[in-house]
Design a protein around this motif. Sequence first.
Motif, PDB file in Angstrom:
ATOM      1  N   PRO A 189       0.820  -1.230   0.000  1.00 59.79           N
ATOM      2  CA  PRO A 189       0.000   0.000   0.000  1.00 59.79           C
ATOM      3  C   PRO A 189       0.847   1.272   0.000  1.00 59.79           C
ATOM      4  O   PRO A 189       0.427   2.294  -0.552  1.00 59.79           O
ATOM      5  CB  PRO A 189      -0.829  -0.125   1.274  1.00 59.79           C
ATOM      6  CG  PRO A 189      -0.132  -1.107   2.129  1.00 59.79           C
ATOM      7  CD  PRO A 189       0.551  -2.046   1.195  1.00 59.79           C
ATOM      8  N   THR A 190       2.035   1.216   0.609  1.00 59.52           N
ATOM      9  CA  THR A 190       2.902   2.402   0.590  1.00 59.52           C
ATOM     10  C   THR A 190       3.355   2.708  -0.830  1.00 59.52           C
ATOM     11  O   THR A 190       3.275   3.860  -1.293  1.00 59.52           O
ATOM     12  CB  THR A 190       4.131   2.180   1.492  1.00 59.52           C
ATOM     13  OG1 THR A 190       3.701   1.914   2.825  1.00 59.52           O
ATOM     14  CG2 THR A 190       5.027   3.407   1.487  1.00 59.52           C
ATOM     15  N   LEU A 191       3.816   1.696  -1.539  1.00 60.33           N
ATOM     16  CA  LEU A 191       4.239   1.904  -2.925  1.00 60.33           C
ATOM     17  C   LEU A 191       3.068   2.295  -3.811  1.00 60.33           C
ATOM     18  O   LEU A 191       3.217   3.114  -4.739  1.00 60.33           O
ATOM     19  CB  LEU A 191       4.904   0.646  -3.465  1.00 60.33           C
ATOM     20  CG  LEU A 191       6.249   0.249  -2.837  1.00 60.33           C
ATOM     21  CD1 LEU A 191       6.768  -1.038  -3.462  1.00 60.33           C
ATOM     22  CD2 LEU A 191       7.272   1.363  -2.996  1.00 60.33           C
ATOM     23  N   ALA A 192       1.893   1.726  -3.536  1.00 59.78           N
ATOM     24  CA  ALA A 192       0.721   2.070  -4.347  1.00 59.78           C
ATOM     25  C   ALA A 192       0.372   3.546  -4.213  1.00 59.78           C
ATOM     26  O   ALA A 192       0.075   4.223  -5.206  1.00 59.78           O
ATOM     27  CB  ALA A 192      -0.459   1.190  -3.944  1.00 59.78           C
ATOM     28  N   ALA A 196       4.517   3.854  -7.118  1.00 64.46           N
ATOM     29  CA  ALA A 196       5.852   3.305  -7.347  1.00 64.46           C
ATOM     30  C   ALA A 196       5.847   1.783  -7.321  1.00 64.46           C
ATOM     31  O   ALA A 196       6.848   1.154  -6.972  1.00 64.46           O
ATOM     32  CB  ALA A 196       6.813   3.844  -6.295  1.00 64.46           C
ATOM     33  N   LEU A 197       4.733   1.154  -7.698  1.00 66.52           N
ATOM     34  CA  LEU A 197       4.654  -0.301  -7.686  1.00 66.52           C
ATOM     35  C   LEU A 197       5.634  -0.935  -8.661  1.00 66.52           C
ATOM     36  O   LEU A 197       5.956  -2.125  -8.542  1.00 66.52           O
ATOM     37  CB  LEU A 197       3.230  -0.756  -8.008  1.00 66.52           C
ATOM     38  CG  LEU A 197       2.205  -0.580  -6.885  1.00 66.52           C
ATOM     39  CD1 LEU A 197       0.803  -0.911  -7.385  1.00 66.52           C
ATOM     40  CD2 LEU A 197       2.558  -1.460  -5.695  1.00 66.52           C
ATOM     41  N   ALA A 198       6.120  -0.161  -9.616  1.00 63.74           N
ATOM     42  CA  ALA A 198       7.093  -0.698 -10.575  1.00 63.74           C
ATOM     43  C   ALA A 198       8.365  -1.161  -9.880  1.00 63.74           C
ATOM     44  O   ALA A 198       9.121  -1.975 -10.438  1.00 63.74           O
ATOM     45  CB  ALA A 198       7.428   0.362 -11.628  1.00 63.74           C
ATOM     46  N   GLN A 199       8.612  -0.673  -8.644  1.00 58.95           N
ATOM     47  CA  GLN A 199       9.802  -1.116  -7.920  1.00 58.95           C
ATOM     48  C   GLN A 199       9.773  -2.613  -7.633  1.00 58.95           C
ATOM     49  O   GLN A 199      10.829  -3.232  -7.415  1.00 58.95           O
ATOM     50  CB  GLN A 199       9.933  -0.346  -6.606  1.00 58.95           C
ATOM     51  CG  GLN A 199      10.284   1.128  -6.758  1.00 58.95           C
ATOM     52  CD  GLN A 199      10.584   1.774  -5.423  1.00 58.95           C
ATOM     53  OE1 GLN A 199      11.035   1.123  -4.486  1.00 58.95           O
ATOM     54  NE2 GLN A 199      10.346   3.075  -5.323  1.00 58.95           N
ATOM     55  N   LEU A 200       8.593  -3.207  -7.626  1.00 59.27           N
ATOM     56  CA  LEU A 200       8.474  -4.619  -7.279  1.00 59.27           C
ATOM     57  C   LEU A 200       9.137  -5.519  -8.322  1.00 59.27           C
ATOM     58  O   LEU A 200       9.529  -6.642  -7.998  1.00 59.27           O
ATOM     59  CB  LEU A 200       7.002  -5.004  -7.106  1.00 59.27           C
ATOM     60  CG  LEU A 200       6.275  -4.352  -5.920  1.00 59.27           C
ATOM     61  CD1 LEU A 200       4.816  -4.746  -5.919  1.00 59.27           C
ATOM     62  CD2 LEU A 200       6.929  -4.749  -4.606  1.00 59.27           C
ATOM     63  N   TRP A 201       9.212  -5.088  -9.570  1.00 57.27           N
ATOM     64  CA  TRP A 201       9.896  -5.898 -10.578  1.00 57.27           C
ATOM     65  C   TRP A 201      11.184  -5.242 -11.059  1.00 57.27           C
ATOM     66  O   TRP A 201      11.669  -5.509 -12.142  1.00 57.27           O
ATOM     67  CB  TRP A 201       8.978  -6.224 -11.757  1.00 57.27           C
ATOM     68  CG  TRP A 201       8.193  -5.064 -12.290  1.00 57.27           C
ATOM     69  CD1 TRP A 201       8.571  -4.138 -13.212  1.00 57.27           C
ATOM     70  CD2 TRP A 201       6.856  -4.724 -11.911  1.00 57.27           C
ATOM     71  NE1 TRP A 201       7.576  -3.236 -13.437  1.00 57.27           N
ATOM     72  CE2 TRP A 201       6.485  -3.580 -12.652  1.00 57.27           C
ATOM     73  CE3 TRP A 201       5.922  -5.278 -11.030  1.00 57.27           C
ATOM     74  CZ2 TRP A 201       5.247  -2.968 -12.530  1.00 57.27           C
ATOM     75  CZ3 TRP A 201       4.684  -4.664 -10.914  1.00 57.27           C
ATOM     76  CH2 TRP A 201       4.360  -3.531 -11.649  1.00 57.27           C
ATOM     77  N   SER A 202      11.729  -4.400 -10.183  1.00 60.88           N
ATOM     78  CA  SER A 202      13.029  -3.794 -10.480  1.00 60.88           C
ATOM     79  C   SER A 202      14.141  -4.760 -10.106  1.00 60.88           C
ATOM     80  O   SER A 202      13.962  -5.698  -9.315  1.00 60.88           O
ATOM     81  CB  SER A 202      13.197  -2.483  -9.721  1.00 60.88           C
ATOM     82  OG  SER A 202      13.264  -2.728  -8.326  1.00 60.88           O
ATOM     83  N   ALA A 203      15.330  -4.537 -10.659  1.00 61.18           N
ATOM     84  CA  ALA A 203      16.482  -5.386 -10.367  1.00 61.18           C
ATOM     85  C   ALA A 203      16.846  -5.389  -8.881  1.00 61.18           C
ATOM     86  O   ALA A 203      17.157  -6.453  -8.319  1.00 61.18           O
ATOM     87  CB  ALA A 203      17.678  -4.953 -11.222  1.00 61.18           C
TER      88      ALA A 203
END
Length: 508
Positions: A189-192, A196-203
Motif C-alpha cells: 500500500p505504501t508503494l501504491a 511506485a509499484l514498478a519497484q516490485l519488478w526492479s532489479a
Amino acid sequence: MLKSLLPYVLLFLVWAGMYVPGLGVLEIRGEEGRRVLPALSMLDGGNWFVPHIGDVPYLKKPPLVNWLVAASFAATGRRNEWAARLPSALGVLALALGMFVATRRWLGPDHARFAALAVLTTVEMVDKGRLIEIDALYTAAFGLALVAWIDGADRSPWRRWVVPGIFLGLGLLLKGPLLLLFFYAIVLPTLARQKALAQLWSAPHVAGLLVMAVIFGAWLVPHLASPETKQAVGVWSGQYAERLDWGDYHPVHTLGNVGRALINFLPWVLLVLLGRTWAGNDPPLVRGLELGTLVTFVLVMLVPGGLPRYTLPLAVTVGLLAARRLHDQPRLVPVIHRAVFFFSFVPLLASFSVLFWPEGRTYVIPAGMIVLMAMIWTHFENTPGIKTLNWTLGALGVAAVLFFCGKIQPELRRRESLRPEAGRIDRLTRPGQTIFAAGLATPHLLFYVRAPHRYVDGVGAIPETAEYVLTGSARVPDIQKRFGDRATQLLDYHERGGNETFLFEVRN
C-alpha cells in the motif's frame, strides 16, 4: 561526541534494566523446551541441519533459534536458563538500536528514540523478550527489515531492497513465510500511494528476493536432502492445514483472542488509536503502516488457529505509528508525559513494601530510587517535551521490571514444578541407569533431569532391557502392553497445562 552517544546509552540502559535482571530465574516454560533441547542435541551430536530432541528429529520449525541457543551455550560456557534466553534479549536490543538508527531521518532523533522505547516497553515484547521463544526474535527480524526499507527510501534502491532481504531470510529461518505477509502488507500500500509499484519488478527488489532465498536455501536444501527429513514437507503442510481448519472455528474464541492481542500492544496501541486524525493528508508511509497493521492483524486473528502472540511483529508498527502521532501532534506529548508521571507512582509506592517484607530488596530498592529520581527531575522541568518523556518512560519501564523481579518473580519461583519433579525422578532412579523417554507431550522436563536419559522415537524404540521409562499419558497403554506386569509406576506428574508424565520401573 558524548552527546551523540547519549541516545544509544539511554536505549542500552533501558534494555539492560528491563531484559537482563532475573533473566534466568524462572524455569523454562511454554515452547522454550523445543528451542533448548534441540540446541543441546546440536552441541552433543553435531547435526546442525536437522534439529533433534534426543533421537527424534524435530521438523516443525527451521533451526535458527536452536543455532542461537547453542551458540549462546558455547559462548557463555553455561547450559542454563540465562544463557538460553540471552539470544531473545539481544534480539530485542538489536531491534531497538536498529529502529533508532534507521528512522532518525523520517521521525527525527527524539521521536525515533521514542519509537525504540515504545517497542522496548510494549507489554508482550517485555514478556517474550525474556523467554527463549521464537516470537521476540521473529519480531526483531521483521522490524529490522521494515526500518531498513524505510531508511532506504532516500538512499540507493539496492540498499533499500537488499538489506531487508537479509533480515527476511533470517526471519524465514526462524518461523517460515508468515514474515513476508507482515512485510509486504505495509510495502504494497505504501508503494501504491506513491505510484511506485514498478519497484516490485526492479532489479534491486529481485536481488533482495534472491538474497532472502539464498539465506533460507542454504539450510533448506541440505535439510531436505537428509534421510531423517522425509516427512518434513508433510509436517509443515500439516501445520498450515491445522491453522486453517475451519471445522473448529468459534467466533467467540476469536473475539477473545482479539482482545488479548490488543492488550499485548498496551500501552502504545491506545496512542495509535486515539491519536488518529482524519485530515486525509497523511504521508504514504503512514497510511501504509496503518493499513498493513490493520490487514495483517485481522487476517492473523481470523485464522482458526491464530493466537494473540502471532501478531507480535506488529509491535514494531505500533511503536512507529505512536512515535509518528507524537511527531505530528506535539500537543499529545504533555498528555503522555502526565500519564507516565502518574503511573510512576505505582512502582514508587510499591517499593515501600520492603519496609514490611524485606525480601526482594536487591531489586525493589533500586526500582524505587530510579523512579523517584525521575519524578523529582521531571517536577523541576518547566516544559517537559519529548526528550523528557523518553527519559521518564525509560525510568518507569526499568522500575516496573525491577519491582517484578523483586516481588513477583520469587512467588512464581515458589510455584515451579519442573525442577522439583526432575529432582524426584533423579531420586527415584538408581545412579548410572539410563531413563528412556518416549511420547512426552512436553519434553522440556528432560532439561532438568540429571540422571542419564535418552529420548527415543516411540515406545517401540525403547530397548527390552530398559530399566526406567518416562512417558506421557497417551503412551501409558503402550508401555503396559509392551512390558506387562514388569512395569511398575513410580511417578505420576501432573503439569499445569493438563499434561501428565509417568515414570515406570521395568523389572528385568
